[in-house]
Design a protein around this motif. Structure first.
Motif, short mmCIF file in Angstrom:
data_model
loop_
_atom_site.label_atom_id
_atom_site.label_comp_id
_atom_site.label_asym_id
_atom_site.label_seq_id
_atom_site.Cartn_x
_atom_site.Cartn_y
_atom_site.Cartn_z
N UNK A 232 -5.22 7.13 -4.38
CA UNK A 232 -5.45 6.84 -3.75
C UNK A 232 -6.67 5.65 -3.41
N UNK A 233 -7.50 6.50 -4.21
CA UNK A 233 -9.23 5.65 -4.94
C UNK A 233 -8.63 4.00 -4.69
N UNK A 234 -7.57 4.34 -5.87
CA UNK A 234 -7.58 2.79 -6.49
C UNK A 234 -6.72 1.47 -5.79
N UNK A 235 -5.64 2.76 -4.62
CA UNK A 235 -5.15 1.72 -3.63
C UNK A 235 -5.90 1.10 -2.17
N UNK A 236 -7.30 1.84 -2.09
CA UNK A 236 -8.56 1.64 -1.71
C UNK A 236 -8.78 0.52 -1.92
N UNK A 237 -9.50 0.55 -3.64
CA UNK A 237 -10.61 -0.57 -4.32
C UNK A 237 -8.91 -2.23 -4.35
N UNK A 238 -7.57 -1.33 -4.52
CA UNK A 238 -6.57 -2.77 -4.84
C UNK A 238 -6.75 -3.45 -3.07
N UNK B 191 1.08 -0.90 -0.47
CA UNK B 191 0.16 -0.16 0.19
C UNK B 191 0.93 1.67 0.05
N UNK B 192 2.15 1.25 0.89
CA UNK B 192 2.37 2.29 1.30
C UNK B 192 3.78 2.11 -0.04
N UNK B 193 4.56 1.91 0.06
CA UNK B 193 6.09 1.76 -1.10
C UNK B 193 5.63 1.68 -2.12
N UNK B 194 4.77 0.60 -3.11
CA UNK B 194 4.97 0.24 -3.87
C UNK B 194 3.76 0.52 -4.66
N UNK B 195 2.75 1.21 -3.88
CA UNK B 195 1.65 1.93 -4.53
C UNK B 195 1.49 3.71 -4.69
N UNK B 196 1.14 3.92 -3.16
CA UNK B 196 0.93 5.26 -2.86
C UNK B 196 2.86 5.83 -3.17
N UNK C 107 -9.40 4.16 5.45
CA UNK C 107 -8.03 3.22 6.16
C UNK C 107 -6.96 3.36 5.30
N UNK C 108 -6.98 3.46 4.12
CA UNK C 108 -6.07 4.21 2.80
C UNK C 108 -5.53 5.23 3.36
N UNK C 109 -5.95 6.44 3.49
CA UNK C 109 -4.66 7.55 5.08
C UNK C 109 -3.36 7.42 5.48
N UNK C 110 -3.76 6.32 6.45
CA UNK C 110 -3.04 5.63 7.28
C UNK C 110 -2.11 4.92 6.38
N UNK C 111 -1.44 4.70 5.41
CA UNK C 111 -1.07 4.11 4.31
C UNK C 111 0.29 5.44 3.83
#
Length: 99
Positions: A26-32, A15-20, A40-44
């Motif tokens: 972030x909305x794509x990472x949320x779905x992934x 979530x953090x290193x690979x995607x963000x 929840x994803x914002x914490x990453x």
């Protein structure tokens, strides 16, 4: 420092290193990651920003030379500042005379 790899750490790294960190929205990472909300994803993302700040501070410390001020260096700096101040005063006086 040794730490055990588990699914939570693997998801967080993804979530953090690979995607963000590679500008995946972030909305794509949320779905992934299957999160219910972007919060929840914002914490990453916060974790990633802290890591970036830490690394940038480490880099700054390596690149910025450490200057030890000795009495000689301090006197030299003050002398330069006095010369600059006198030059500014002269310029101001010259400007006021021509007005």
């Amino acid at each position: 420092m040794s730490s055990e790899l588990n699914t939570h750490k693997a998801r967080r790294t993804f979530g953090s290193t690979v995607t963000l960190a590679n500008n995946v929205p972030i909305h794509i990472v949320k779905e992934l990651l299957g999160h219910q909300s972007v919060k929840q994803t914002e914490e990453y993302a916060i974790t990633e920003q802290k890591s970036i700040a830490k690394e940038m501070n480490t880099l700054r410390d390596k690149l910025v030379p450490k200057i030890e001020f000795t009495p000689e260096i301090s006197i030299e700096i003050i002398t330069r500042m006095e010369a600059d101040l006198n030059a500014m005063k002269k310029k101001l006086d010259d400007t006021q005379r021509t007005c």
